[in-house]
Motif scaffolding. Structure first.
Motif, PDB file in Angstrom:
ATOM      1  N   GLU A 266      67.976   0.182  13.823  1.00 53.29           N
ATOM      2  CA  GLU A 266      66.653   0.754  13.568  1.00 53.29           C
ATOM      3  C   GLU A 266      65.645   0.302  14.621  1.00 53.29           C
ATOM      4  O   GLU A 266      64.772   1.071  15.039  1.00 53.29           O
ATOM      5  CB  GLU A 266      66.167   0.337  12.174  1.00 53.29           C
ATOM      6  CG  GLU A 266      66.948   0.942  11.025  1.00 53.29           C
ATOM      7  CD  GLU A 266      68.290   0.238  10.806  1.00 53.29           C
ATOM      8  OE1 GLU A 266      68.499  -0.830  11.442  1.00 53.29           O
ATOM      9  OE2 GLU A 266      69.112   0.753  10.030  1.00 53.29           O
TER      10      GLU A 266
ATOM     11  N   ASN B  23      66.292   2.276  17.710  1.00 52.89           N
ATOM     12  CA  ASN B  23      65.783   3.640  17.555  1.00 52.89           C
ATOM     13  C   ASN B  23      64.269   3.690  17.805  1.00 52.89           C
ATOM     14  O   ASN B  23      63.759   4.624  18.429  1.00 52.89           O
ATOM     15  CB  ASN B  23      66.087   4.150  16.149  1.00 52.89           C
ATOM     16  CG  ASN B  23      67.564   4.438  15.944  1.00 52.89           C
ATOM     17  OD1 ASN B  23      68.314   4.607  16.913  1.00 52.89           O
ATOM     18  ND2 ASN B  23      67.996   4.481  14.684  1.00 52.89           N
ATOM     19  N   THR B  24      63.565   2.655  17.321  1.00 52.62           N
ATOM     20  CA  THR B  24      62.125   2.587  17.546  1.00 52.62           C
ATOM     21  C   THR B  24      61.806   2.425  19.024  1.00 52.62           C
ATOM     22  O   THR B  24      60.890   3.062  19.560  1.00 52.62           O
ATOM     23  CB  THR B  24      61.518   1.435  16.741  1.00 52.62           C
ATOM     24  OG1 THR B  24      61.790   1.627  15.343  1.00 52.62           O
ATOM     25  CG2 THR B  24      60.014   1.354  16.958  1.00 52.62           C
TER      26      THR B  24
END
Length: 306
Positions: free
Chosen positions: A281, A284-285
């Motif tokens: 995550e 992805n950011t």
């Protein structure tokens, strides 16, 4: 009329009309009517015997102009040095940007998606911007400026800009609506990622991530194409440094976005090497931040050239 080598006393006297015509018309065979252009002889006379004056427009066109002196003097050298300085700054910051991207993404799936998006943006830029403008717009615009048609050149440049905005917008909308097809054509190896993620062979579905982020990459490509238009206009006006140093703005924007996103995800944004496993995550950011930063950089790259 007798030539300079004849004796006037031996010549028969013309009578009547012949005498009147000879007083007004030069003898075609007379050597006084000849002109040696190579020797800089006298200007030819008109039928009334008056010397023909040179055309001021022809003299002006034959005289060397300021642009001729600039083309053969020091300005091209200074222009070349400005171009080299701008390109060097852009390449150095581009190398720094790549180092930062690799530092945060490594050589995994997120880096593959980033490279795909940048490659797709450059492809659209080459299609709409650099290649097309170099072959069509820039030569015509430069010729108008050389001819002194400033107003016509401005109207022509504005018309080309409007046409490019319309075409770039159409390509962007079409690309966003058909993002799945475009990604499958640019990276057919991503199509099987869903199965690989299910089996644990990959950590992310590169195809799905690329499709989601394509909405940011295509507008960036549109602004890069408009930047190519601005580069052509500025070069035609002999302004070289700004258009070639402008890509540094995009590099700085991407680097800044990545570092800012890293500060929100990690306690030490420059301590990635100490992290054993980086959460997907968080990556992805970081990827979203890099692409949005590139989009903002593309807008700024066009804006600084206006």
């Amino acid at each position: 009329m007798a030539s300079p080598g004849d004796d006037p006393a031996d010549a028969p006297e013309p009578a009547g009309d012949e005498r009147q015509r000879s007083s007004t018309e030069p003898d075609p065979g007379s050597r006084t009517h000849e002109r040696d252009d190579s020797a800089g002889g006298p200007a030819p006379a008109d039928p009334g015997g008056r010397p023909v004056e040179a055309d001021p427009q022809e003299e002006a066109s034959a005289a060397p102009t300021a642009s001729d002196h600039e083309a053969s003097g020091a300005p091209p050298k200074s222009g070349a040095s400005l171009i080299m300085a701008g390109i060097l700054a852009s390449r150095v910051l581009g190398l720094v940007r790549e180092k930062v991207v690799v530092y945060y993404f490594g050589l995994g799936g997120h880096y593959d998606v980033y490279q795909l998006l940048m490659r797709g943006a450059n492809l659209l830029n080459n299609l709409l911007g650099e290649g097309t403008l170099s072959a069509s717009f820039i030569p015509i615009y430069s010729r108008m400026l050389e001819e002194g048609r400033q107003r016509d050149a401005g109207r022509f440049a504005g018309a080309i800009l409007g046409l490019m905005i319309a075409i770039a917008t159409a390509f962007t909308v079409a690309g966003v609506l058909s993002a799945k097809v475009v990604v499958s054509l640019l990276a057919p190896g991503f199509l099987d990622d869903a199965e690989k993620v299910a089996t644990g062979a990959l950590e992310i579905d590169r195809y799905a991530v690329a499709v989601d982020l394509f909405v940011y990459a295509l507008p960036m490509a549109a602004f890069l194409a408009l930047s190519a238009w601005a580069l052509g206009v500025l070069n035609s006006h002999r302004r070289f440094f700004v258009p070639y140093v402008a890509p540094t703005v995009m590099n700085v924007s991407t680097i800044t976005a990545l570092v800012w996103a890293a500060t929100t995800q990690f306690d030490d944004p420059f301590g990635m090497g100490a992290i054993t496993l980086v959460p997907v995550e968080s990556l992805n950011t970081l990827l979203l931040a890099a692409v949005v930063g590139a989009l903002v950089g593309g807008v700024l790259q066009f804006a600084v050239q206006l």
